[in-house]
Design a protein around this motif. Structure first.
Motif, PDB file in Angstrom:
ATOM      1  N   ILE A 111      49.111  -6.443 -54.003  1.00 45.22           N
ATOM      2  CA  ILE A 111      47.986  -7.387 -54.090  1.00 45.22           C
ATOM      3  C   ILE A 111      48.418  -8.521 -55.001  1.00 45.22           C
ATOM      4  CG2 ILE A 111      45.596  -7.725 -54.839  1.00 45.22           C
ATOM      5  CD1 ILE A 111      45.246  -4.638 -54.473  1.00 45.22           C
ATOM      6  N   ARG A 112      48.265  -9.753 -54.511  1.00 35.69           N
ATOM      7  CA  ARG A 112      48.538 -10.937 -55.326  1.00 35.69           C
ATOM      8  C   ARG A 112      47.236 -11.724 -55.444  1.00 35.69           C
ATOM      9  NH1 ARG A 112      53.919 -11.228 -56.037  1.00 35.69           N
ATOM     10  NH2 ARG A 112      54.027 -13.361 -56.773  1.00 35.69           N
ATOM     11  N   ILE A 113      46.877 -12.073 -56.681  1.00 38.46           N
ATOM     12  CA  ILE A 113      45.674 -12.862 -56.924  1.00 38.46           C
ATOM     13  C   ILE A 113      46.113 -14.162 -57.572  1.00 38.46           C
ATOM     14  CG2 ILE A 113      43.474 -12.982 -58.173  1.00 38.46           C
ATOM     15  CD1 ILE A 113      43.363  -9.911 -58.022  1.00 38.46           C
ATOM     16  N   GLY A 114      45.754 -15.284 -56.934  1.00 35.62           N
ATOM     17  CA  GLY A 114      46.167 -16.577 -57.452  1.00 35.62           C
ATOM     18  C   GLY A 114      47.677 -16.725 -57.500  1.00 35.62           C
ATOM     19  N   GLY A 115      48.382 -16.089 -56.557  1.00 36.01           N
ATOM     20  CA  GLY A 115      49.833 -16.180 -56.488  1.00 36.01           C
ATOM     21  C   GLY A 115      50.568 -15.222 -57.408  1.00 36.01           C
ATOM     22  N   GLU A 116      49.858 -14.559 -58.315  1.00 37.35           N
ATOM     23  CA  GLU A 116      50.480 -13.623 -59.260  1.00 37.35           C
ATOM     24  C   GLU A 116      50.298 -12.186 -58.782  1.00 37.35           C
ATOM     25  OE1 GLU A 116      52.019 -14.476 -62.316  1.00 37.35           O
ATOM     26  OE2 GLU A 116      51.862 -16.519 -61.528  1.00 37.35           O
ATOM     27  N   LYS A 117      51.341 -11.369 -58.953  1.00 35.29           N
ATOM     28  CA  LYS A 117      51.215  -9.960 -58.584  1.00 35.29           C
ATOM     29  C   LYS A 117      50.177  -9.303 -59.483  1.00 35.29           C
ATOM     30  CE  LYS A 117      53.858  -5.721 -58.131  1.00 35.29           C
ATOM     31  NZ  LYS A 117      55.199  -5.133 -58.200  1.00 35.29           N
ATOM     32  N   ALA A 118      49.140  -8.736 -58.862  1.00 34.71           N
ATOM     33  CA  ALA A 118      48.052  -8.107 -59.611  1.00 34.71           C
ATOM     34  C   ALA A 118      48.153  -6.588 -59.600  1.00 34.71           C
ATOM     35  CB  ALA A 118      46.704  -8.541 -59.037  1.00 34.71           C
ATOM     36  N   ALA A 119      48.698  -6.022 -58.518  1.00 36.74           N
ATOM     37  CA  ALA A 119      48.770  -4.558 -58.421  1.00 36.74           C
ATOM     38  C   ALA A 119      49.569  -4.138 -57.200  1.00 36.74           C
ATOM     39  CB  ALA A 119      47.370  -3.968 -58.335  1.00 36.74           C
ATOM     40  N   GLU A 120      49.982  -2.878 -57.219  1.00 34.36           N
ATOM     41  CA  GLU A 120      50.504  -2.198 -56.047  1.00 34.36           C
ATOM     42  C   GLU A 120      49.611  -0.997 -55.796  1.00 34.36           C
ATOM     43  OE1 GLU A 120      54.610  -1.093 -56.421  1.00 34.36           O
ATOM     44  OE2 GLU A 120      55.280  -3.130 -56.022  1.00 34.36           O
ATOM     45  N   VAL A 121      49.229  -0.823 -54.551  1.00 34.26           N
ATOM     46  CA  VAL A 121      48.400   0.313 -54.170  1.00 34.26           C
ATOM     47  C   VAL A 121      49.310   1.281 -53.427  1.00 34.26           C
ATOM     48  CG1 VAL A 121      46.385   1.061 -52.849  1.00 34.26           C
ATOM     49  CG2 VAL A 121      46.380  -1.177 -53.982  1.00 34.26           C
ATOM     50  N   ARG A 122      49.418   2.509 -53.977  1.00 36.08           N
ATOM     51  CA  ARG A 122      50.339   3.513 -53.427  1.00 36.08           C
ATOM     52  C   ARG A 122      49.633   4.839 -53.214  1.00 36.08           C
ATOM     53  NH1 ARG A 122      54.028   1.296 -57.017  1.00 36.08           N
ATOM     54  NH2 ARG A 122      53.347   2.630 -58.708  1.00 36.08           N
ATOM     55  N   LYS A 123      50.018   5.478 -52.128  1.00 32.00           N
ATOM     56  CA  LYS A 123      49.536   6.833 -51.883  1.00 32.00           C
ATOM     57  C   LYS A 123      50.303   7.764 -52.816  1.00 32.00           C
ATOM     58  CE  LYS A 123      48.813  10.090 -48.131  1.00 32.00           C
ATOM     59  NZ  LYS A 123      48.929  10.291 -46.688  1.00 32.00           N
ATOM     60  N   LYS A 124      49.585   8.674 -53.471  1.00 33.66           N
ATOM     61  CA  LYS A 124      50.255   9.665 -54.315  1.00 33.66           C
ATOM     62  C   LYS A 124      50.982  10.649 -53.419  1.00 33.66           C
ATOM     63  CE  LYS A 124      47.894   9.626 -58.638  1.00 33.66           C
ATOM     64  NZ  LYS A 124      47.349  10.461 -59.690  1.00 33.66           N
TER      65      LYS A 124
END
Length: 168
Positions: A65-78
């Protein structure tokens, strides 16, 4: 509260995220036909405010996920979660979030350090094929909405993979 239409990725079309009053808050451009499952989130004026895309090379489903061009998070399955699906929302720094509950049926919570920061439910709405996302004060709504959409993409991708395996 935000309202999202269920199963939009199976169609691959664009849609709007509404608030509880039916006012358009975000427009989602689902470019799911692209190799990377890219999704662009725009504000009501059409300005891009966030993007979401799948990492092509990873051991488990991973979406950035990038918000305003900046990396905000990675969403990963455990990797190992017996009896329940769990996804981690890995944010820069120590405050990772975790999605847990009935992810397939859109009845789950998002927690940070064991404290609920958002919840997702279909039970709050009478509109068919929609679910609501409630975000706590002080939490970035785009991060939560992006994570919820990433989860939907991952689950849809798993479903298609399972259907393909059954056909083989």
């Amino acid at each position: 509260m935000y309202v999202i239409r269920e199963r939009f990725f199976s169609i691959g079309d664009d849609f709007d995220v509404m608030d509880e009053h039916g006012t358009k808050v975000f427009h989602v451009d689902g470019k799911v036909l692209s190799v990377r499952d890219k999704v662009v989130i725009e504000d009501p004026s059409g300005q891009e405010v966030a993007t979401l895309h799948r990492h092509l090379v990873s051991l488990r489903p991973t979406y950035e996920i990038r918000i305003g061009g900046e990396k905000a998070a990675e969403v990963r399955k455990k990797l190992f979660t017996p009896f329940r699906e769990k996804f981690t929302i890995d944010v820069p720094g120590p405050d990772d979030l975790e999605m847990k509950g009935d992810l397939l049926d859109h009845e789950y919570v998002i927690e940070r350090g064991g404290e609920e920061v958002a919840s997702v439910s279909k039970k709050w709405l009478t509109i068919r094929d929609t679910y609501a996302v409630q975000v706590a004060a002080g939490v970035e709504p785009l991060l939560i909405i992006g994570a919820v959409l990433a989860l939907d993409l991952a689950l849809e991708r798993d479903k298609k993979k399972d259907e393909k395996d059954e056909d083989d």
